[in-house]
Scaffold this motif. Structure first.
Motif, PDB file in Angstrom:
ATOM      1  N   GLN A 157       0.829  -1.212   0.000  1.00  0.00           N
ATOM      2  CA  GLN A 157       0.000   0.000   0.000  1.00  0.00           C
ATOM      3  C   GLN A 157       0.862   1.260   0.000  1.00  0.00           C
ATOM      4  O   GLN A 157       0.548   2.238  -0.676  1.00  0.00           O
ATOM      5  CB  GLN A 157      -0.924   0.006   1.220  1.00  0.00           C
ATOM      6  CG  GLN A 157      -2.022  -1.016   1.139  1.00  0.00           C
ATOM      7  CD  GLN A 157      -2.789  -1.132   2.454  1.00  0.00           C
ATOM      8  OE1 GLN A 157      -2.634  -0.310   3.364  1.00  0.00           O
ATOM      9  NE2 GLN A 157      -3.612  -2.171   2.554  1.00  0.00           N
ATOM     10  N   GLN A 202       1.147   4.346  -3.067  1.00  0.00           N
ATOM     11  CA  GLN A 202       0.905   5.768  -2.845  1.00  0.00           C
ATOM     12  C   GLN A 202       2.060   6.659  -3.312  1.00  0.00           C
ATOM     13  O   GLN A 202       1.987   7.866  -3.185  1.00  0.00           O
ATOM     14  CB  GLN A 202       0.640   6.016  -1.358  1.00  0.00           C
ATOM     15  CG  GLN A 202      -0.616   5.357  -0.888  1.00  0.00           C
ATOM     16  CD  GLN A 202      -0.773   5.425   0.621  1.00  0.00           C
ATOM     17  OE1 GLN A 202       0.065   5.963   1.325  1.00  0.00           O
ATOM     18  NE2 GLN A 202      -1.867   4.855   1.111  1.00  0.00           N
ATOM     19  N   ARG A 203       3.111   6.064  -3.848  1.00  0.00           N
ATOM     20  CA  ARG A 203       4.283   6.838  -4.253  1.00  0.00           C
ATOM     21  C   ARG A 203       4.383   6.945  -5.765  1.00  0.00           C
ATOM     22  O   ARG A 203       3.953   6.067  -6.479  1.00  0.00           O
ATOM     23  CB  ARG A 203       5.564   6.145  -3.783  1.00  0.00           C
ATOM     24  CG  ARG A 203       5.633   5.909  -2.316  1.00  0.00           C
ATOM     25  CD  ARG A 203       6.899   5.237  -1.995  1.00  0.00           C
ATOM     26  NE  ARG A 203       7.788   6.288  -1.515  1.00  0.00           N
ATOM     27  CZ  ARG A 203       8.993   6.066  -1.048  1.00  0.00           C
ATOM     28  NH1 ARG A 203       9.482   4.875  -1.050  1.00  0.00           N
ATOM     29  NH2 ARG A 203       9.720   7.060  -0.595  1.00  0.00           N
ATOM     30  N   GLU A 237       0.247  -1.881  -9.419  1.00  0.00           N
ATOM     31  CA  GLU A 237      -0.397  -0.585  -9.194  1.00  0.00           C
ATOM     32  C   GLU A 237      -0.512   0.242 -10.469  1.00  0.00           C
ATOM     33  O   GLU A 237      -1.395   1.063 -10.592  1.00  0.00           O
ATOM     34  CB  GLU A 237       0.361   0.206  -8.115  1.00  0.00           C
ATOM     35  CG  GLU A 237       0.260  -0.408  -6.756  1.00  0.00           C
ATOM     36  CD  GLU A 237      -1.176  -0.650  -6.325  1.00  0.00           C
ATOM     37  OE1 GLU A 237      -2.049   0.215  -6.564  1.00  0.00           O
ATOM     38  OE2 GLU A 237      -1.448  -1.711  -5.742  1.00  0.00           O
TER      39      GLU A 237
END
Length: 87
Positions: free
Chosen positions: A50, A54-55, A83
């Motif tokens: 997770q 988010q990066r 992702e």
């Protein structure tokens, strides 16, 4: 009364050497009687995944993240690919 180090159980002796008397006694009181197994990885896999999601990732980040989180660079790259897949 202080701890008699010469008669400690081996695991408590290790903790005494690592943490000192005060912290050993805290660990003993908190986990007394429990069987504790420590995971191989410090960081939880799902939470690392997770955090990666988010990066904004650069190719060079994978190697640094692998070192930081203790997972393989291949695993990190797979998480980045997952992702970046269109959904």
């Amino acid at each position: 009364m202080s701890v008699d180090v010469s008669v400690l159980q081996p695991i408590y002796r290790d903790l005494y050497d690592l943490l000192g008397e005060t912290e050993l006694l805290k660990v003993f009181e908190y986990y007394r009687g429990a069987q504790v197994t420590f995971p191989v990885h410090l960081y939880q896999r799902t939470l690392v995944s997770q955090a990666i999601a988010q990066r904004e990732m650069l190719a060079s980040d994978c190697q640094a993240l692998a070192r930081h989180y203790g997972y393989s660079e291949r695993w990190i790259r797979n998480q980045v690919r997952k992702e970046n897949r269109p959904q």
